[in-house]
Design an enzyme around this catalytic site. Structure first.
Site, PDB file in Angstrom:
ATOM      1  N   CYS A  37       0.834  -1.211   0.000  1.00 19.49           N
ATOM      2  CA  CYS A  37       0.000   0.000   0.000  1.00 19.49           C
ATOM      3  C   CYS A  37       0.866   1.257   0.000  1.00 19.49           C
ATOM      4  O   CYS A  37       1.565   1.540   0.980  1.00 19.49           O
ATOM      5  CB  CYS A  37      -0.922  -0.039   1.218  1.00 19.49           C
ATOM      6  N   CYS A  40       0.138   3.811   2.747  1.00 20.66           N
ATOM      7  CA  CYS A  40       0.619   3.300   4.039  1.00 20.66           C
ATOM      8  C   CYS A  40       2.083   3.673   4.238  1.00 20.66           C
ATOM      9  O   CYS A  40       2.491   4.096   5.327  1.00 20.66           O
ATOM     10  CB  CYS A  40       0.465   1.783   4.112  1.00 20.66           C
TER      11      CYS A  40
END
Length: 288
Positions: A37, A40
């Site tokens: 991600c 993230c």
């Protein structure tokens, strides 16, 4: 996470439950992330910094691929997602890489003395005010806009008459619950105020007088003090990027109007306060 932070990596549902149970009333912040991600990775340094800044809190990180059962149980469908717990009850949730919203939630539920928010469940939105998209009209050259936005005791004053047109922009969409607009000299304080939100361009005084507003408030002398808070019709302010206050007159019919301070209380739109939801059955913290 960065070396030297306080983020605890969670490897199982049992470990997560144990950490939350042993924390008691201490705020537990949980970041649900994934190695693939991008957002993230972008918020990871901020998350590490927050773990060092708020030493009284517990910070956990969960890899959703490693802890699939836990992620499913917590309803994690997008990453990053942050959940905040107290006494094993989820009190707030912040979606996406919303660093400002995450810190606002931590401040609110960690019980930081510096928040200065008298509204339970809401925070002072000072940190979200964007002065580059804010504008005050009919303002005396001797009293710059920031006088009303910074709590230093100075004030702004209208120029040629008692009217003021104050637009305050926010760095991200917010939900507005209430505001404080005050003047140390009550006689000069605002009285009648028309409120507009999300105006597409700069308003002028004619359009402010003529156009339909979201809400009009009439302030009494006791409502324009530093400690007074004026509640808004909350349901109308759920997605606010900017707010415009048209001050039509003042308390004592003075030639000019003054504002010593202007504060807004609410939450970032992407921060969910779980206490705002009314339970229909079951016990707090119980899954359905």
């Amino acid at each position: 996470m960065a070396s030297g932070d306080r983020v605890i990596i969670i490897h199982s549902k049992a470990e997560f439950q144990s950490k939350c149970a042993s924390a008691g009333s201490t705020l537990v912040v949980v970041g649900f992330m994934a190695s693939w991600c991008g957002p993230c990775h972008s918020i990871a340094p901020t998350y590490s910094r927050l773990s060092l800044k708020y030493m009284e809190c517990i910070f956990l990180k969960v890899d959703v691929d490693e802890c699939k059962t836990l992620a499913a149980q917590q309803g994690i469908s997008t990453m990053p997602r942050f959940q905040l717990f107290k006494n094993q009850v989820k009190v707030a949730e912040v979606v996406d890489a919303n660093a400002a919203g995450l810190e606002a939630a931590i401040i609110q539920f960690a019980g930081e003395e510096g928040t200065e928010s008298p509204i339970a469940g809401h925070t002072d939105l000072e940190q979200f005010i964007d002065t580059s998209t804010s504008e005050f009209l009919n303002l005396s050259e001797d009293t710059p806009m920031n006088n009303a936005l910074e709590p230093d005791g100075s004030y702004v004053e209208s120029d040629c008459d008692e009217q003021l047109l104050m637009t305050v922009g926010f760095s991200q969409a917010v939900k507005l619950h209430s505001l404080t607009i005050y003047c140390e000299d009550t006689a000069y304080a605002p009285k009648t105020v028309k409120i507009f939100i999300n105006q597409p361009g700069s308003m002028d005084f004619d359009s402010a007088e003529r156009n339909k507003c979201v809400e009009e408030i009439s302030l009494q002398p006791h409502e324009v003090t530093r400690s007074a808070i004026t509640g808004l019709q909350y349901v109308k302010y759920q997605n606010v990027n900017s707010i415009t206050l048209f001050v039509r007159d003042n308390q004592a019919g003075k030639d000019t109007t003054r504002v010593t301070g202007l504060r807004f209380f609410g939450t970032p739109r992407d921060f969910t306060n779980m206490r705002d939801f009314k339970r229909v059955s079951g016990k707090p913290g119980e899954s359905h």
